[in-house]
Design an enzyme around this catalytic site. Structure first.
Site, PDB file in Angstrom:
ATOM      1  N   GLU A 116       0.824  -1.215   0.000  1.00  0.00           N
ATOM      2  CA  GLU A 116       0.000   0.000   0.000  1.00  0.00           C
ATOM      3  C   GLU A 116       0.860   1.269   0.000  1.00  0.00           C
ATOM      4  O   GLU A 116       0.392   2.349   0.386  1.00  0.00           O
ATOM      5  CB  GLU A 116      -0.958   0.005   1.203  1.00  0.00           C
ATOM      6  CG  GLU A 116      -1.901  -1.190   1.297  1.00  0.00           C
ATOM      7  CD  GLU A 116      -2.919  -1.278   0.157  1.00  0.00           C
ATOM      8  OE1 GLU A 116      -2.943  -0.377  -0.700  1.00  0.00           O
ATOM      9  OE2 GLU A 116      -3.668  -2.264   0.128  1.00  0.00           O
ATOM     10  N   HIS A 139      -2.832   2.150   8.377  1.00  0.00           N
ATOM     11  CA  HIS A 139      -3.918   1.365   7.783  1.00  0.00           C
ATOM     12  C   HIS A 139      -4.060   0.045   8.527  1.00  0.00           C
ATOM     13  O   HIS A 139      -3.055  -0.571   8.891  1.00  0.00           O
ATOM     14  CB  HIS A 139      -3.610   1.094   6.304  1.00  0.00           C
ATOM     15  CG  HIS A 139      -4.472   0.046   5.693  1.00  0.00           C
ATOM     16  ND1 HIS A 139      -5.833   0.201   5.523  1.00  0.00           N
ATOM     17  CD2 HIS A 139      -4.190  -1.191   5.211  1.00  0.00           C
ATOM     18  CE1 HIS A 139      -6.321  -0.889   4.962  1.00  0.00           C
ATOM     19  NE2 HIS A 139      -5.353  -1.760   4.763  1.00  0.00           N
ATOM     20  N   HIS A 141      -7.309  -3.272   9.740  1.00  0.00           N
ATOM     21  CA  HIS A 141      -8.564  -3.965   9.421  1.00  0.00           C
ATOM     22  C   HIS A 141      -9.412  -4.213  10.675  1.00  0.00           C
ATOM     23  O   HIS A 141      -9.649  -5.362  11.049  1.00  0.00           O
ATOM     24  CB  HIS A 141      -8.249  -5.324   8.772  1.00  0.00           C
ATOM     25  CG  HIS A 141      -7.372  -5.268   7.571  1.00  0.00           C
ATOM     26  ND1 HIS A 141      -6.612  -6.350   7.129  1.00  0.00           N
ATOM     27  CD2 HIS A 141      -7.117  -4.266   6.689  1.00  0.00           C
ATOM     28  CE1 HIS A 141      -5.944  -6.014   6.041  1.00  0.00           C
ATOM     29  NE2 HIS A 141      -6.214  -4.754   5.751  1.00  0.00           N
ATOM     30  N   GLU A 169     -17.728  10.565  22.846  1.00  0.00           N
ATOM     31  CA  GLU A 169     -16.407  11.028  22.448  1.00  0.00           C
ATOM     32  C   GLU A 169     -16.248  11.254  20.937  1.00  0.00           C
ATOM     33  O   GLU A 169     -15.373  12.000  20.516  1.00  0.00           O
ATOM     34  CB  GLU A 169     -15.356   9.978  22.856  1.00  0.00           C
ATOM     35  CG  GLU A 169     -15.122   9.903  24.342  1.00  0.00           C
ATOM     36  CD  GLU A 169     -14.380  11.125  24.846  1.00  0.00           C
ATOM     37  OE1 GLU A 169     -13.227  11.310  24.428  1.00  0.00           O
ATOM     38  OE2 GLU A 169     -14.957  11.889  25.630  1.00  0.00           O
ATOM     39  N   HIS A 210     -12.932  -3.596   3.652  1.00  0.00           N
ATOM     40  CA  HIS A 210     -11.479  -3.827   3.749  1.00  0.00           C
ATOM     41  C   HIS A 210     -10.897  -3.319   5.075  1.00  0.00           C
ATOM     42  O   HIS A 210     -10.288  -4.075   5.819  1.00  0.00           O
ATOM     43  CB  HIS A 210     -10.764  -3.170   2.548  1.00  0.00           C
ATOM     44  CG  HIS A 210      -9.280  -3.403   2.546  1.00  0.00           C
ATOM     45  ND1 HIS A 210      -8.566  -3.746   1.415  1.00  0.00           N
ATOM     46  CD2 HIS A 210      -8.363  -3.347   3.539  1.00  0.00           C
ATOM     47  CE1 HIS A 210      -7.290  -3.916   1.724  1.00  0.00           C
ATOM     48  NE2 HIS A 210      -7.143  -3.661   3.014  1.00  0.00           N
TER      49      HIS A 210
END
Ligand code: 2HA
Ligand code: ZN
Length: 270
Positions: A116, A139, A141, A169, A210
């Site tokens: 990525e 990044h 998952h 929050e 994703h």
């Protein structure tokens, strides 16, 4: 020269990816993190002139020319980073307008930076244009955010409003909301460009079915953003199928705006 494994940014990177793994956000080789480094912070530990090898990036990013990044490796498992950082992490310097990455340290098994990398570098360029102090792209998952993208509309305003209602929050931590990309093939320049575009207006970008991208000035900021959004999604997945008797109203959210002195995204509250 000092030992790079003692550099505060290295120690913090290793602790953070370990913590991400322990949160269940990064199964197998899932997830990737990149950190922009100052030249002086690299030069204390490494000879910045000597590259181990050069890697073509497959894209150009003139705004990042000459910049240094600590980044996780492709196919590498976050759970292993703490035991073998030199295999699982690398430090690169971008040259040739971002088209070449000079490897200065790491990926010692012949490995390469994350698949990525385009999304990371294009997102760094985008964030730096709106916040010159941004350093982190992250990044991963997280299960509940992923789950939510199967059962909730991907409309950004609606997705954001739902998360804001899931805990007090949320609007305080991400007043700009979350942006959302539809499902796309990952690892490509196309998803990189789309992510970077979304990063111009929010620090969180959901990749439907994703995962999520977060960013920030520090690892704590990026981690905390994702942690808070994931908590909101967790509450949603616990209650969405139950009769809802109480909620946080738009009026309540306006009170939070007042209390914390920051506005939610324009047009997102009624
Ligand atoms: O393999 O998370 O998006 C790492 C990933 C790809
Ligand atoms: Zn991923």
């Amino acid at each position: 020269m000092k030992d790079i494994l003692t550099a505060p940014y290295m120690v913090e990177m290793i602790r953070t990816v370990t913590n991400m793994y322990n949160h269940g956000w990064d199964e197998r080789n899932g997830g990737n993190v990149s950190m922009l480094l100052d030249e002086a912070d690299v030069a204390e530990y490494l000879d910045t002139e000597t590259a181990i090898r050069e890697i073509k990036t497959g894209f150009s990013a003139p705004q990042l020319d000459g910049k240094y990044f600590l980044v996780t490796g492709t196919g590498k498992y976050f759970k292993n980073v703490q035991y073998e950082p030199e295999i699982n992490l690398g430090i690169v310097r971008l040259t040739d307008g971002g088209e070449t990455a000079r490897l200065l340290w790491g990926f010692s098994d012949g490995g390469n930076f994350t698949s990525e990398f385009p999304a990371h570098m294009m997102s760094h360029a985008a964030r730096l244009s709106v916040d010159p102090e941004n350093r982190i792209i992250m990044h991963c998952h997280p299960s509940n955010l992923l789950a939510m993208t199967y059962v909730h509309t991907l409309d950004e305003r609606e997705f954001t409003r739902t998360l804001w209602r899931m805990s007090t929050e949320c609007i305080v931590v991400f007043p700009e909301g979350v942006n959302v990309l539809p499902w796309m093939v990952c690892g490509t320049n196309e998803i990189g460009e789309a992510t970077a575009e979304k990063m111009l207006t929010a620090r969180l970008v959901v990749w439907a079915q994703h995962g999520i991208y977060g960013c920030g000035r520090t690892l704590d900021e990026a981690f905390g953003l994702i942690e808070t959004a994931e908590k909101g999604a967790e509450i949603y997945m616990k209650i969405a199928h139950l009769p809802i008797l109480n909620t946080i109203t738009d009026e309540d959210l306006h009170k939070l705006e007042e209390r914390f002195g920051q506005k939610g995204r324009e047009g997102y509250l009624d």
